[in-house]
Scaffold this active site. Structure first.
Site, PDB file in Angstrom:
ATOM      1  N   GLU A 147     -48.583  19.571 -21.156  1.00 20.76           N
ATOM      2  CA  GLU A 147     -47.425  19.714 -19.918  1.00 20.76           C
ATOM      3  C   GLU A 147     -46.937  20.591 -19.422  1.00 20.76           C
ATOM      4  OE1 GLU A 147     -46.989  14.843 -20.895  1.00 20.76           O
ATOM      5  OE2 GLU A 147     -45.516  16.105 -21.789  1.00 20.76           O
ATOM      6  N   HIS A 170     -44.804  10.104 -16.556  1.00 23.93           N
ATOM      7  CA  HIS A 170     -45.185   9.561 -18.076  1.00 23.93           C
ATOM      8  C   HIS A 170     -45.037   7.915 -17.303  1.00 23.93           C
ATOM      9  CE1 HIS A 170     -43.623  13.601 -20.347  1.00 23.93           C
ATOM     10  NE2 HIS A 170     -44.131  12.201 -20.463  1.00 23.93           N
TER      11      HIS A 170
END
Length: 210
Positions: free
Chosen positions: A131, A164
């Site tokens: 990420e 997410h």
């Protein structure tokens, strides 16, 4: 290889890595092994993206990085700062939208972790590494060369929040903005990896202790 090509390679590789476990489940009916496959693919994926980063060019944010010692200190300090940002953003999120202070995404992963402890590799190492390389280096770093840094940080952080798949967009976006700031300040993506991984580790240990 140009910086744009490097950013594209990081982003596309990341998306492919995310899709592999779901593809295995869908086409081969291996749902019972989903988290195991995810752990393997994410771990290998993190190593691959680190290799791409090592071999690729530096972006404009990395031209004058802090000395290694200071970068590490900022990385460790960033763990506490990221947790504080998360708590403040969570309070704002609850006041504005009455959302639970607990993340459904996090609770799902914590439940799975108790049955499949190898998931801790994803939560505390593989996912934070990928990420940071994608949302902070490739997206924020790439956009910063063309847009106002604040706008670039907002775009990167919103994408970070959306991926997410959780209702707590404010929390994830706030964490993303903090990590963008930290990356820009230190000039080292490894600093934000330390902070992100450390924050995830603290949150994971907190949930497991309750």
């Amino acid at each position: 290889m140009t910086q744009s090509q490097q950013n594209f390679r990081l982003i596309i590789s990341y998306l492919i890595i995310l899709l592999i476990p779901s593809a295995l489940v869908r086409f081969f009916g291996l749902s019972d092994q989903f988290y195991l496959f995810t752990t393997i693919t994410d771990s290998l994926g993190a190593l691959l993206l680190l290799y791409f980063n090592y071999r690729g060019p530096k972006n404009s944010l990395e031209k004058h990085p802090l000395p290694l010692k200071k970068a590490i200190i900022w990385g460790i300090s960033g763990i506490l700062l990221a947790l504080i940002v998360q708590i403040i953003a969570g309070s704002i999120d609850h006041l504005l939208f009455k959302n639970s202070t607990q993340s459904l995404n996090t609770l799902t992963l914590m439940t799975a972790l108790k049955a499949q402890p190898w998931l801790i590799i994803i939560l505390t190492i593989a996912a934070p590494t990928m990420e940071e390389l994608v949302f902070r280096k490739a997206i924020f770093g790439g956009l910063s060369a063309r847009l106002n840094p604040l706008l670039a940080a907002l775009i990167s952080s919103l994408l970070f929040a959306v991926i997410h798949q959780d209702s707590h967009l404010i929390i994830y976006a706030a964490i993303g903005l903090f990590l963008c700031w930290l990356y820009r300040k230190t000039g080292s993506i490894y600093t934000t990896i330390i902070s992100h991984a450390g924050m995830n580790l603290v949150v994971t240990l907190f949930y497991l202790s309750h």
